[in-house]
Scaffold this motif. Structure first.
Motif, PDB file in Angstrom:
ATOM      1  N   VAL A  16       0.851  -1.192   0.000  1.00  0.00           N
ATOM      2  CA  VAL A  16       0.000   0.000   0.000  1.00  0.00           C
ATOM      3  C   VAL A  16       0.886   1.241   0.000  1.00  0.00           C
ATOM      4  O   VAL A  16       1.599   1.514   0.967  1.00  0.00           O
ATOM      5  CB  VAL A  16      -0.938   0.005   1.214  1.00  0.00           C
ATOM      6  CG1 VAL A  16      -1.965   1.122   1.084  1.00  0.00           C
ATOM      7  CG2 VAL A  16      -1.642  -1.338   1.346  1.00  0.00           C
ATOM      8  N   GLY A  90      -4.835   3.469  -6.258  1.00  0.00           N
ATOM      9  CA  GLY A  90      -5.456   3.405  -4.949  1.00  0.00           C
ATOM     10  C   GLY A  90      -6.727   4.219  -4.868  1.00  0.00           C
ATOM     11  O   GLY A  90      -7.129   4.901  -5.823  1.00  0.00           O
ATOM     12  N   ARG A  94      -7.123   4.015   2.906  1.00  0.00           N
ATOM     13  CA  ARG A  94      -6.303   2.815   2.870  1.00  0.00           C
ATOM     14  C   ARG A  94      -7.163   1.591   2.570  1.00  0.00           C
ATOM     15  O   ARG A  94      -6.774   0.699   1.808  1.00  0.00           O
ATOM     16  CB  ARG A  94      -5.571   2.628   4.197  1.00  0.00           C
ATOM     17  CG  ARG A  94      -4.622   1.434   4.206  1.00  0.00           C
ATOM     18  CD  ARG A  94      -4.045   1.183   5.595  1.00  0.00           C
ATOM     19  NE  ARG A  94      -3.052   0.110   5.566  1.00  0.00           N
ATOM     20  CZ  ARG A  94      -3.334  -1.185   5.540  1.00  0.00           C
ATOM     21  NH1 ARG A  94      -4.612  -1.583   5.532  1.00  0.00           N
ATOM     22  NH2 ARG A  94      -2.370  -2.094   5.501  1.00  0.00           N
ATOM     23  N   SER A  97      -7.828   1.374  -1.006  1.00  0.00           N
ATOM     24  CA  SER A  97      -6.624   1.023  -1.759  1.00  0.00           C
ATOM     25  C   SER A  97      -6.326  -0.472  -1.665  1.00  0.00           C
ATOM     26  O   SER A  97      -5.976  -1.116  -2.663  1.00  0.00           O
ATOM     27  CB  SER A  97      -5.431   1.835  -1.254  1.00  0.00           C
ATOM     28  OG  SER A  97      -5.596   3.215  -1.530  1.00  0.00           O
ATOM     29  N   VAL A  98      -6.446  -1.021  -0.458  1.00  0.00           N
ATOM     30  CA  VAL A  98      -6.201  -2.459  -0.308  1.00  0.00           C
ATOM     31  C   VAL A  98      -7.197  -3.256  -1.136  1.00  0.00           C
ATOM     32  O   VAL A  98      -6.825  -4.217  -1.831  1.00  0.00           O
ATOM     33  CB  VAL A  98      -6.270  -2.869   1.173  1.00  0.00           C
ATOM     34  CG1 VAL A  98      -6.201  -4.393   1.312  1.00  0.00           C
ATOM     35  CG2 VAL A  98      -5.127  -2.227   1.952  1.00  0.00           C
TER      36      VAL A  98
END
Length: 404
Positions: A16, A90, A94, A97-98
């Motif tokens: 990431v 992304g 987060r 994005s993952v």
């Protein structure tokens, strides 16, 4: 009856690297900051490549950072570069994005893994031991994360900043990455969380928990620090440099005669002139000198032994190819370029107006920050072949640091 061993699990690592890293201070996002000669992202990818050489590595980056990403991976070990998938764009968080990284792996049958590790680019010290523990834990438990024991007493506070509770330290762990999962388990959990609008889950373990899975905590690594602030960047560079205690210096010298033409190349910069320089390649005398200085520091021959002028493929070639290859040899040895100091000797053209552009070009070609490259120019007071304006000479000294 003896049954055959199951085939080895296919491993993927989602890295990431789409955040903005604002807590690291002004400048580029922290994953693209230089630390000991490479970007944070390059260090992280190199470490993962060494620790898991058979894994697929899927970087997730911000859509605005493709140029920064391309420059960063130019400094990778060739083996690690070969493990990379195409970068994935992304999302806003987060978690987004993952999920984008997982979906990209799921959409590619050749890369769809059995086990996936999810790692923050800002952790550049992931060791082979830690990665192997993560893979084994994922294989055994389906969902697992590294954690280290908390040594400080932790206090929970209320809205008035008064102590509300004191959790027992023995049951607390500081969580790290890579977090490790059965691929189908964590992909399904991410999809369900997105569909339900559960957007406040701070890590992948929390997403797995939200989806009803038990998450095992395996032993982390105290050296697996996360780079968050400018102070962390400095601390990480100190650690990396301490490990590179074999300090070497190499020198390089080259000369090329003037001939017909209307421009010359110096340090990868094209400069107008009333003559050209004669050579088998583009006759970039400065890049040649720096290339030989780097190869000399490695005791690894010279430019002619790696790129012989008898080989027609190098006729007219850009000398930045030779220089980048010499820099890659330093990195392949696990080293860094600490400094380059070069001097150009000629009466004309005047180098001063182009000095900053030449420094920036050399720094970009070898993959170091600008403050690690010095370029000076002088004349020979009308003496010798340079004084008669028959050609240009260049001297270079390169300092590299290698592991012992």
């Amino acid at each position: 009856m003896k049954f055959p061993a199951p085939p080895p699990a296919k491993i993927a690592i989602v890295v990431v690297a789409a955040g903005r890293g604002s807590r690291a201070g002004d400048g580029a996002p922290k994953q693209y900051r230089q630390v000991a000669g490479l970007t944070v992202l390059a260090h992280s990818l190199n470490a993962l490549g060494r620790a898991a050489p058979d894994a697929i590595i899927a970087p997730v980056i911000h859509a605005d950072d493709f140029d920064l990403y391309s420059e960063a991976i130019a400094g990778l070990d060739p083996a690690a570069r070969g493990q990379l998938t195409a970068p994935v764009w992304g999302g806003a968080t987060r978690q987004d994005s993952v999920r984008a990284g997982l979906e990209a792996l799921a959409a590619d049958p050749t890369n769809r893994p059995n086990i996936v590790l999810i790692h923050d680019a800002a952790r550049i010290f992931a060791s082979e031991t830690l990665i192997m523990r993560a893979i084994e834990a994922a294989r055994e438990y389906g969902a697992a994360i590294p954690g280290i024991a908390v040594t400080d007493t932790i206090k929970e506070i209320d809205v008035e900043a008064c102590i509300a509770a004191t959790p027992p330290r023995a049951r607390l762990r500081a969580v790290q990455t890579p977090q490790a999962f059965d691929f189908s388990l964590i992909l399904d959990a991410h999809r369900k969380a997105a569909a339900a609008g559960a957007a406040d889950l701070t890590d992948d373990a929390a997403i797995a928990e939200w989806a009803g899975h038990r998450v095992f905590v395996f032993k982390g690594d105290a050296d697996n620090m996360k780079i968050t602030s400018a102070e962390d960047l400095a601390a990480a560079e100190g650690r990396l440099i301490r490990d590179l205690a074999d300090i070497r210096t190499g020198q390089g010298y080259d000369v090329h005669a003037f001939g017909a033409g209307d421009h010359i190349w110096l340090g990868g910069v094209e400069m107008s002139h009333d003559h050209g320089l004669v050579g088998h390649s583009d006759a970039d005398v400065l890049s040649h000198a720096v290339t030989d200085a780097l190869l000399g520091a490695l005791a690894d021959g010279d430019i002619g032994s790696h790129f012989p002028p008898s080989d027609p493929q190098w006729r007219g070639a850009a000398s930045k190819i030779f220089l980048a290859a010499a820099a890659a040899r330093v990195r392949a040895r696990g080293g860094m370029i600490a400094h380059i100091d070069a001097t150009v000797v000629c009466e004309r053209p005047k180098i001063g107006p182009h000095r900053d552009a030449i420094r920036a070009s050399l720094a970009a070609i070898v993959g170091v920050s600008l403050d690690r490259v010095a370029v000076k120019a002088t004349t020979s007071e009308r003496l010798g072949f340079t004084g008669r304006e028959e050609g240009i000479a260049a001297f270079a000294i390169a300092t590299v640091r290698l592991p012992l």
